[in-house]
Design an enzyme around this catalytic site. Sequence first.
Site, PDB file in Angstrom:
ATOM      1  N   GLY A   1      14.752   2.643   1.785  1.00 17.11           N
ATOM      2  CA  GLY A   1      13.696   2.111   0.926  1.00 17.11           C
ATOM      3  C   GLY A   1      14.060   0.724   0.417  1.00 17.11           C
ATOM      4  O   GLY A   1      13.221  -0.183   0.393  1.00 17.11           O
TER       5      GLY A   1
ATOM      6  N   GLY B   1      17.405   8.370  -0.015  1.00 17.84           N
ATOM      7  CA  GLY B   1      18.707   8.209  -0.653  1.00 17.84           C
ATOM      8  C   GLY B   1      19.745   7.548   0.224  1.00 17.84           C
ATOM      9  O   GLY B   1      20.916   7.506  -0.116  1.00 17.84           O
TER      10      GLY B   1
ATOM     11  N   GLU C   1       9.055   9.849 -10.954  1.00 14.05           N
ATOM     12  CA  GLU C   1      10.241   9.282 -11.596  1.00 14.05           C
ATOM     13  C   GLU C   1      11.218   8.619 -10.618  1.00 14.05           C
ATOM     14  O   GLU C   1      11.738   7.545 -10.921  1.00 14.05           O
ATOM     15  CB  GLU C   1      10.954  10.329 -12.450  1.00 14.05           C
ATOM     16  CG  GLU C   1      10.215  10.665 -13.731  1.00 14.05           C
ATOM     17  CD  GLU C   1      10.027   9.480 -14.665  1.00 14.05           C
ATOM     18  OE1 GLU C   1      10.932   8.620 -14.767  1.00 14.05           O
ATOM     19  OE2 GLU C   1       8.954   9.383 -15.280  1.00 14.05           O
ATOM     20  N   PRO C   2      11.504   9.223  -9.454  1.00 15.92           N
ATOM     21  CA  PRO C   2      12.429   8.534  -8.532  1.00 15.92           C
ATOM     22  C   PRO C   2      11.916   7.154  -8.110  1.00 15.92           C
ATOM     23  O   PRO C   2      12.687   6.202  -8.039  1.00 15.92           O
ATOM     24  CB  PRO C   2      12.520   9.480  -7.334  1.00 15.92           C
ATOM     25  CG  PRO C   2      12.178  10.822  -7.885  1.00 15.92           C
ATOM     26  CD  PRO C   2      11.151  10.565  -8.957  1.00 15.92           C
TER      27      PRO C   2
ATOM     28  N   GLU D   1       0.830  -1.203   0.000  1.00 17.64           N
ATOM     29  CA  GLU D   1       0.000   0.000   0.000  1.00 17.64           C
ATOM     30  C   GLU D   1       0.865   1.252   0.000  1.00 17.64           C
ATOM     31  O   GLU D   1       0.642   2.160  -0.793  1.00 17.64           O
ATOM     32  CB  GLU D   1      -0.934  -0.010   1.211  1.00 17.64           C
ATOM     33  CG  GLU D   1      -1.805   1.220   1.348  1.00 17.64           C
ATOM     34  CD  GLU D   1      -2.812   1.398   0.221  1.00 17.64           C
ATOM     35  OE1 GLU D   1      -3.269   2.544   0.029  1.00 17.64           O
ATOM     36  OE2 GLU D   1      -3.163   0.432  -0.470  1.00 17.64           O
TER      37      GLU D   1
ATOM     38  N   TYR E   1      11.982   1.119  -8.647  1.00 17.52           N
ATOM     39  CA  TYR E   1      11.349  -0.163  -8.938  1.00 17.52           C
ATOM     40  C   TYR E   1      11.953  -0.839 -10.164  1.00 17.52           C
ATOM     41  O   TYR E   1      12.025  -2.067 -10.227  1.00 17.52           O
ATOM     42  CB  TYR E   1       9.838  -0.001  -9.102  1.00 17.52           C
ATOM     43  CG  TYR E   1       9.150   0.475  -7.840  1.00 17.52           C
ATOM     44  CD1 TYR E   1       9.407  -0.125  -6.611  1.00 17.52           C
ATOM     45  CD2 TYR E   1       8.242   1.530  -7.879  1.00 17.52           C
ATOM     46  CE1 TYR E   1       8.785   0.313  -5.455  1.00 17.52           C
ATOM     47  CE2 TYR E   1       7.614   1.969  -6.719  1.00 17.52           C
ATOM     48  CZ  TYR E   1       7.889   1.362  -5.514  1.00 17.52           C
ATOM     49  OH  TYR E   1       7.268   1.790  -4.371  1.00 17.52           O
ATOM     50  N   LYS E   2      12.392  -0.055 -11.117  1.00 23.17           N
ATOM     51  CA  LYS E   2      13.004  -0.636 -12.315  1.00 23.17           C
ATOM     52  C   LYS E   2      14.330  -1.324 -11.987  1.00 23.17           C
ATOM     53  O   LYS E   2      14.725  -2.258 -12.681  1.00 23.17           O
ATOM     54  CB  LYS E   2      13.173   0.425 -13.399  1.00 23.17           C
ATOM     55  CG  LYS E   2      11.858   0.731 -14.085  1.00 23.17           C
ATOM     56  CD  LYS E   2      12.038   1.643 -15.273  1.00 23.17           C
ATOM     57  CE  LYS E   2      10.699   1.821 -15.987  1.00 23.17           C
ATOM     58  NZ  LYS E   2      10.812   2.659 -17.170  1.00 23.17           N
TER      59      LYS E   2
ATOM     60  N   GLY F   1      19.330   4.282   1.394  1.00 20.94           N
ATOM     61  CA  GLY F   1      19.177   2.834   1.312  1.00 20.94           C
ATOM     62  C   GLY F   1      18.067   2.252   2.170  1.00 20.94           C
ATOM     63  O   GLY F   1      17.895   1.031   2.209  1.00 20.94           O
TER      64      GLY F   1
END
Length: 147
Positions: A88, A84, A116-117, A74, A122-123, A86
């Site tokens: 996350g 920035g 975008e961040p 969620e 996720y990419k 680490g």
Amino acid sequence: MSDCPRLLELIIELAIFEREPDAVTVTLEEFEAAGFGPKPVWKAFVVEDNGIVVGFALYYIRYSTWKGQRLYLEDLVITEAYRGKGLGKLLFDRLIQETRELGFSGMVWQVLDWNEPAIKFYKKYEANIEAGWLNAALSKEQVINFK
């Protein structure tokens, strides 16, 4: 449960970031009951600095008729001053581990197309970011006033 007031503060911080400052209508009591009441529906992992929650990942179990049980992320929130660093990644990695430990068929979430961040983050995990789906919802008021 003692982290709930801080989690709600971070949820409001997220709503402001997502350009929806007035969208959070859940009360602290409702939030606590949903996580710690007789029928809890969400769980969360937190990261702290000196005993203060600076980020969290809140999830619940979703059922897909196509895929089976899935972990639904969620919110993944890190307060701005701690981004920035680490944290996350630490939370996201823990969610992947939780998905595996629970034997779910995968993990799903939403991300705003302009964030975008987050998309870049996720990419890095080679996440599939789908296009073509539109969000739909009924508010509490719409449900109450349904004729």
